[in-house]
Enzyme design. Structure first.
Site, PDB file in Angstrom:
ATOM      1  N   HIS A  66       1.124   4.945  -2.203  1.00  0.00           N
ATOM      2  CA  HIS A  66       1.412   6.331  -1.811  1.00  0.00           C
ATOM      3  C   HIS A  66       2.690   6.942  -2.392  1.00  0.00           C
ATOM      4  O   HIS A  66       2.695   8.081  -2.833  1.00  0.00           O
ATOM      5  CB  HIS A  66       1.549   6.428  -0.283  1.00  0.00           C
ATOM      6  CG  HIS A  66       0.239   6.374   0.436  1.00  0.00           C
ATOM      7  ND1 HIS A  66      -0.645   7.422   0.436  1.00  0.00           N
ATOM      8  CD2 HIS A  66      -0.348   5.396   1.173  1.00  0.00           C
ATOM      9  CE1 HIS A  66      -1.721   7.101   1.154  1.00  0.00           C
ATOM     10  NE2 HIS A  66      -1.558   5.865   1.607  1.00  0.00           N
ATOM     11  N   SER A  82      -3.575   0.645  -5.023  1.00  0.00           N
ATOM     12  CA  SER A  82      -3.003  -0.540  -4.377  1.00  0.00           C
ATOM     13  C   SER A  82      -4.049  -1.618  -4.128  1.00  0.00           C
ATOM     14  O   SER A  82      -3.795  -2.552  -3.379  1.00  0.00           O
ATOM     15  CB  SER A  82      -2.301  -0.154  -3.072  1.00  0.00           C
ATOM     16  OG  SER A  82      -3.255   0.327  -2.143  1.00  0.00           O
ATOM     17  N   HIS A 133       0.833  -1.212   0.000  1.00  0.00           N
ATOM     18  CA  HIS A 133       0.000   0.000   0.000  1.00  0.00           C
ATOM     19  C   HIS A 133       0.870   1.266   0.000  1.00  0.00           C
ATOM     20  O   HIS A 133       0.592   2.212  -0.729  1.00  0.00           O
ATOM     21  CB  HIS A 133      -0.926  -0.019   1.219  1.00  0.00           C
ATOM     22  CG  HIS A 133      -1.768   1.216   1.348  1.00  0.00           C
ATOM     23  ND1 HIS A 133      -2.797   1.507   0.472  1.00  0.00           N
ATOM     24  CD2 HIS A 133      -1.720   2.239   2.226  1.00  0.00           C
ATOM     25  CE1 HIS A 133      -3.348   2.667   0.820  1.00  0.00           C
ATOM     26  NE2 HIS A 133      -2.716   3.134   1.889  1.00  0.00           N
ATOM     27  N   GLU A 173      -6.145   9.083  -0.744  1.00  0.00           N
ATOM     28  CA  GLU A 173      -6.508   7.665  -0.784  1.00  0.00           C
ATOM     29  C   GLU A 173      -7.357   7.292  -2.001  1.00  0.00           C
ATOM     30  O   GLU A 173      -7.161   6.244  -2.589  1.00  0.00           O
ATOM     31  CB  GLU A 173      -7.254   7.251   0.500  1.00  0.00           C
ATOM     32  CG  GLU A 173      -6.402   7.288   1.766  1.00  0.00           C
ATOM     33  CD  GLU A 173      -5.306   6.213   1.816  1.00  0.00           C
ATOM     34  OE1 GLU A 173      -5.242   5.351   0.924  1.00  0.00           O
ATOM     35  OE2 GLU A 173      -4.494   6.288   2.762  1.00  0.00           O
TER      36      GLU A 173
HETATM   37 FE   FE2 Z   1      -3.033   5.001   2.887  1.00  0.00          FE
END
Ligand code: FE2
Length: 304
Positions: A185, A244, A180, A225
């Protein structure tokens, strides 16, 4: 983001909404970060009953603790099994990302040297981030509470986990993990506008009232996000929760999801449910628009 433990930085450099430079010597002491029980797994975690997995998590957590004492990041020697999980997820994601990910993101992944072959180390990504946007990563053993996590962004620092999800469910993780963080990110921090925007959210978190912090949490959710961006007449994903997750990324481009033009006032007042697929997603016209709109919003904090 779930709440686990509190942290207030002890040093308070002057907040600035226009100077985005943060030198290493301006950073608060990582050793001042106090976390308790941050590495505990919920009972419904896929690895909760796997003693070997828990031992591994404890070991990787010990490296994050060591970092806070020494300021030096220790590379994790990932096991063949962990590398296998990475390869599977990275390859599956790459296929869907080719269709739906922001072009900037796809290039950034290459610029950072992230490959499907092996799990990237925070140290190597840090070297590239420093050159590209003066952003940095600091290891952490699990989820921290919202204000603490966001506050570190004001020092152009993202707290990042290093462990990987449990091998029994490679497509799923109930918490952030290295997949993730590094596939979701980290590439976007190479974008200066996005990095500045993240830093502005960090500034906001440090001065926000509880109500404003909730608004910032929503802004973070619908951008960092689950954000979408307009690119050459197409709509693409740049949010880490989308990039992700195979399920979320495919779902984001189906009829069941409404795409709305990004409207800050609406976004900060729209509640979300993190346990379900997102029914509404917001599309930004550009990363610089997101930065400038957020700057004006954070500037209003002091005036209320
Ligand atoms: Fe996150």
């Amino acid at each position: 983001m779930k709440t686990q433990t509190a942290f207030t930085p002890t040093t308070e450099p002057v907040l600035s909404l226009t100077n985005y430079e943060v030198k290493d010597e301006d950073l608060p002491e990582f050793r001042d970060m106090k976390f308790e029980n941050i590495n505990q797994l919920d009972l419904d975690h896929p690895g909760a009953n796997d003693a070997e997995y828990r031992r591994r998590r404890d070991y990787i957590a010990s490296l994050a603790k060591k970092f806070r004492e020494t300021g030096i990041i220790t590379d994790v020697e990932y096991t063949p099994e962990e590398q296998k999980v990475w390869r599977y997820v990275a390859e599956e994601l790459e296929e869907i990302q080719a269709k739906h990910a922001s072009k900037f993101y796809l290039q950034a992944k290459k610029d950072l040297g992230i490959s499907n072959e092996r799990i990237p180390q925070l140290t190597e990504m840090n070297k590239r981030l420093k050159q590209l946007s003066n952003f940095r990563l600091a290891p952490i053993e699990g989820l921290v509470e919202t204000r603490a996590f966001l506050s570190w962004l004001s020092w152009r620092t993202m707290l990042s986990t290093q462990y990987i999800r449990h091998t029994s469910r490679p497509e799923y993780t109930p918490e952030p993990d290295i997949v993730h963080e590094s596939i979701g990110h980290i590439p976007m921090f190479t974008n200066r506008n996005f990095a500045d925007f993240s830093q502005l959210i960090g500034h906001g978190a440090r001065i926000a009232s509880e109500e404003q912090l909730e608004e910032l949490g929503r802004l973070y959710w619908f951008t960092v996000e689950f954000g979408l961006v307009e690119e050459d007449g197409d709509i693409k994903a740049y949010g880490a929760g989308l990039l992700s997750s195979f399920g979320e990324l495919e779902n984001a481009f189906t009829e069941s999801v409404e795409h709305r033009p990004f409207d800050l006032a609406q976004v900060i007042n729209t509640p979300y449910d993190y346990s379900d697929m997102q029914p509404i997603l917001y599309v930004i016209p550009s990363y610089s628009y997101l930065k400038e709109t957020t700057r004006k919003y954070i500037e209003s904090f002091g005036k209320k």
